[in-house]
Design a protein around this motif. Sequence first.
Motif, PDB file in Angstrom:
ATOM      1  N   ASN A  38       0.807  -1.223   0.000  1.00 23.07           N
ATOM      2  CA  ASN A  38       0.000   0.000   0.000  1.00 23.07           C
ATOM      3  C   ASN A  38       0.839   1.271   0.000  1.00 23.07           C
ATOM      4  N   CYS A  39       2.127   1.148   0.345  1.00 25.62           N
ATOM      5  CA  CYS A  39       2.987   2.336   0.440  1.00 25.62           C
ATOM      6  C   CYS A  39       4.043   2.392  -0.656  1.00 25.62           C
ATOM      7  N   ARG A  40       3.919   1.519  -1.654  1.00 24.93           N
ATOM      8  CA  ARG A  40       4.911   1.508  -2.729  1.00 24.93           C
ATOM      9  C   ARG A  40       4.832   2.732  -3.620  1.00 24.93           C
ATOM     10  N   THR A  41       3.758   3.486  -3.490  1.00 22.08           N
ATOM     11  CA  THR A  41       3.639   4.725  -4.271  1.00 22.08           C
ATOM     12  C   THR A  41       4.370   5.883  -3.608  1.00 22.08           C
ATOM     13  N   VAL A  42       4.853   5.688  -2.371  1.00 25.62           N
ATOM     14  CA  VAL A  42       5.623   6.746  -1.694  1.00 25.62           C
ATOM     15  C   VAL A  42       7.065   6.618  -2.162  1.00 25.62           C
ATOM     16  N   LEU A  43       7.400   7.323  -3.224  1.00 25.28           N
ATOM     17  CA  LEU A  43       8.687   7.161  -3.876  1.00 25.28           C
ATOM     18  C   LEU A  43       9.638   8.311  -3.547  1.00 25.28           C
ATOM     19  N   PRO A  44      10.926   8.025  -3.427  1.00 24.97           N
ATOM     20  CA  PRO A  44      11.896   9.096  -3.179  1.00 24.97           C
ATOM     21  C   PRO A  44      12.085   9.957  -4.411  1.00 24.97           C
ATOM     22  N   SER A  45      12.545  11.163  -4.194  1.00 24.93           N
ATOM     23  CA  SER A  45      12.853  12.096  -5.269  1.00 24.93           C
ATOM     24  C   SER A  45      14.129  12.839  -4.875  1.00 24.93           C
ATOM     25  N   VAL A  46      14.367  14.001  -5.448  1.00 22.39           N
ATOM     26  CA  VAL A  46      15.522  14.818  -5.084  1.00 22.39           C
ATOM     27  C   VAL A  46      15.019  16.195  -4.667  1.00 22.39           C
ATOM     28  N   PHE A  47      15.164  16.512  -3.395  1.00 20.05           N
ATOM     29  CA  PHE A  47      14.818  17.837  -2.889  1.00 20.05           C
ATOM     30  C   PHE A  47      16.123  18.524  -2.482  1.00 20.05           C
ATOM     31  N   GLN A  48      16.297  19.752  -2.929  1.00 19.21           N
ATOM     32  CA  GLN A  48      17.535  20.470  -2.645  1.00 19.21           C
ATOM     33  C   GLN A  48      17.234  21.843  -2.075  1.00 19.21           C
ATOM     34  N   LYS A  49      18.046  22.244  -1.115  1.00 22.66           N
ATOM     35  CA  LYS A  49      17.918  23.548  -0.481  1.00 22.66           C
ATOM     36  C   LYS A  49      19.319  24.129  -0.326  1.00 22.66           C
ATOM     37  N   GLU A  50      19.469  25.427  -0.510  1.00 27.09           N
ATOM     38  CA  GLU A  50      20.768  26.079  -0.313  1.00 27.09           C
ATOM     39  C   GLU A  50      20.807  26.731   1.062  1.00 27.09           C
ATOM     40  N   LEU A  51      21.856  26.428   1.818  1.00 30.37           N
ATOM     41  CA  LEU A  51      22.062  27.022   3.135  1.00 30.37           C
ATOM     42  C   LEU A  51      23.161  28.071   3.025  1.00 30.37           C
ATOM     43  N   PHE A  52      22.852  29.277   3.462  1.00 33.60           N
ATOM     44  CA  PHE A  52      23.804  30.377   3.313  1.00 33.60           C
ATOM     45  C   PHE A  52      24.583  30.558   4.614  1.00 33.60           C
ATOM     46  N   CYS A  53      25.822  30.103   4.576  1.00 34.97           N
ATOM     47  CA  CYS A  53      26.678  30.127   5.753  1.00 34.97           C
ATOM     48  C   CYS A  53      27.636  31.308   5.692  1.00 34.97           C
ATOM     49  N   VAL A  54      28.198  31.649   6.833  1.00 40.22           N
ATOM     50  CA  VAL A  54      29.191  32.713   6.932  1.00 40.22           C
ATOM     51  C   VAL A  54      30.557  32.043   6.990  1.00 40.22           C
ATOM     52  N   PRO A  55      31.559  32.516   6.286  1.00 35.79           N
ATOM     53  CA  PRO A  55      31.552  33.708   5.429  1.00 35.79           C
ATOM     54  C   PRO A  55      31.270  33.366   3.972  1.00 35.79           C
ATOM     55  N   GLU A  56      30.178  33.868   3.453  1.00 33.62           N
ATOM     56  CA  GLU A  56      29.815  33.791   2.040  1.00 33.62           C
ATOM     57  C   GLU A  56      29.987  32.398   1.442  1.00 33.62           C
ATOM     58  N   THR A  57      29.515  31.417   2.145  1.00 36.99           N
ATOM     59  CA  THR A  57      29.602  30.039   1.675  1.00 36.99           C
ATOM     60  C   THR A  57      28.196  29.471   1.524  1.00 36.99           C
ATOM     61  N   VAL A  58      27.918  28.885   0.378  1.00 35.21           N
ATOM     62  CA  VAL A  58      26.627  28.244   0.146  1.00 35.21           C
ATOM     63  C   VAL A  58      26.814  26.735   0.285  1.00 35.21           C
ATOM     64  N   VAL A  59      26.085  26.148   1.209  1.00 27.09           N
ATOM     65  CA  VAL A  59      26.171  24.712   1.470  1.00 27.09           C
ATOM     66  C   VAL A  59      24.909  24.044   0.932  1.00 27.09           C
ATOM     67  N   PRO A  60      25.037  23.068   0.036  1.00 18.16           N
ATOM     68  CA  PRO A  60      23.850  22.388  -0.477  1.00 18.16           C
ATOM     69  C   PRO A  60      23.296  21.401   0.545  1.00 18.16           C
ATOM     70  N   CYS A  61      21.991  21.246   0.548  1.00 18.29           N
ATOM     71  CA  CYS A  61      21.339  20.273   1.428  1.00 18.29           C
ATOM     72  C   CYS A  61      20.364  19.448   0.594  1.00 18.29           C
ATOM     73  N   TYR A  62      20.471  18.133   0.694  1.00 20.75           N
ATOM     74  CA  TYR A  62      19.658  17.224  -0.105  1.00 20.75           C
ATOM     75  C   TYR A  62      18.760  16.373   0.781  1.00 20.75           C
ATOM     76  N   ALA A  63      17.594  16.012   0.253  1.00 21.87           N
ATOM     77  CA  ALA A  63      16.669  15.121   0.968  1.00 21.87           C
ATOM     78  C   ALA A  63      15.940  14.257  -0.047  1.00 21.87           C
ATOM     79  N   PRO A  64      15.663  12.993   0.298  1.00 25.94           N
ATOM     80  CA  PRO A  64      14.954  12.117  -0.643  1.00 25.94           C
ATOM     81  C   PRO A  64      13.431  12.232  -0.600  1.00 25.94           C
ATOM     82  N   TYR A  65      12.903  12.911   0.420  1.00 24.33           N
ATOM     83  CA  TYR A  65      11.448  12.983   0.556  1.00 24.33           C
ATOM     84  C   TYR A  65      11.007  14.378   0.991  1.00 24.33           C
TER      85      TYR A  65
END
Length: 222
Positions: free
Chosen positions: A34-61
């Motif tokens: 019943n839960c086989r339709t709950v499929l992973p994907s690629v979710f990405q968010k950019e975290l803005f750190c100091v000093p001027e560094t962008v850190v990528p953040c990934y999640a499957p759901y």
Amino acid sequence: MRKPDGSFWMDLVFPPRCPFCGELMKHGEQTCKNCRTVLPSVFQKELFCVPETVVPCYAPYAYAGKVRDAILRFKFEQEPSVGVFFGRQMAILLKSLSNLPPLDAVAAVPMTRWHRMRRGYNQSELLAKTAAAQLKLPYLRLLRKVKHSRVQHSLPAQARFGNVQGVYAARPAAVGRKILLIDDIVTTGATLTACAEELLHAGASEVVCAAAAQAQSVTDKD
């Protein structure tokens, strides 16, 4: 005839349950039918750190529906097997990313000793250890939580960033390392940003973040 492996006998003693709904599963299944339709994907968010560094953040759901229910059970209802499932899914996602830099250690957002004893485990650490094993990387405790903070989900977005300032400290072993930093949920990214900044200030050469799920709204409970 192939002899059943050790996991087969373990499943007989402790029948596996679906990470999303808790229903009993057959040996070798990852989720119930019943839960086989709950499929992973690629979710990405950019975290803005100091000093001027962008850190990528990934999640499957996305943190919604059955995924949200599963993570809440994992965090608050003593179901560590759910964390093992999500840790593996995180590793699968990270292996699929062609732009991921070479990493040499995995770390987790830490808890205070009191909160760890109360819950029985640090959910972010369990995710990180599982992902590290799948990625064949060492898991290292590179962060400490040095003071208590208010619960993040009780605060509005901007207050969350102030709430975690000065809360975490990196250990000297972070120097020169390319680190995968793991938490359970990313909402505003305040907690992961604060931890990533500490690792970078301590001398980490690079930080990439990952979470089991990414919230789509700051009002989502985490």
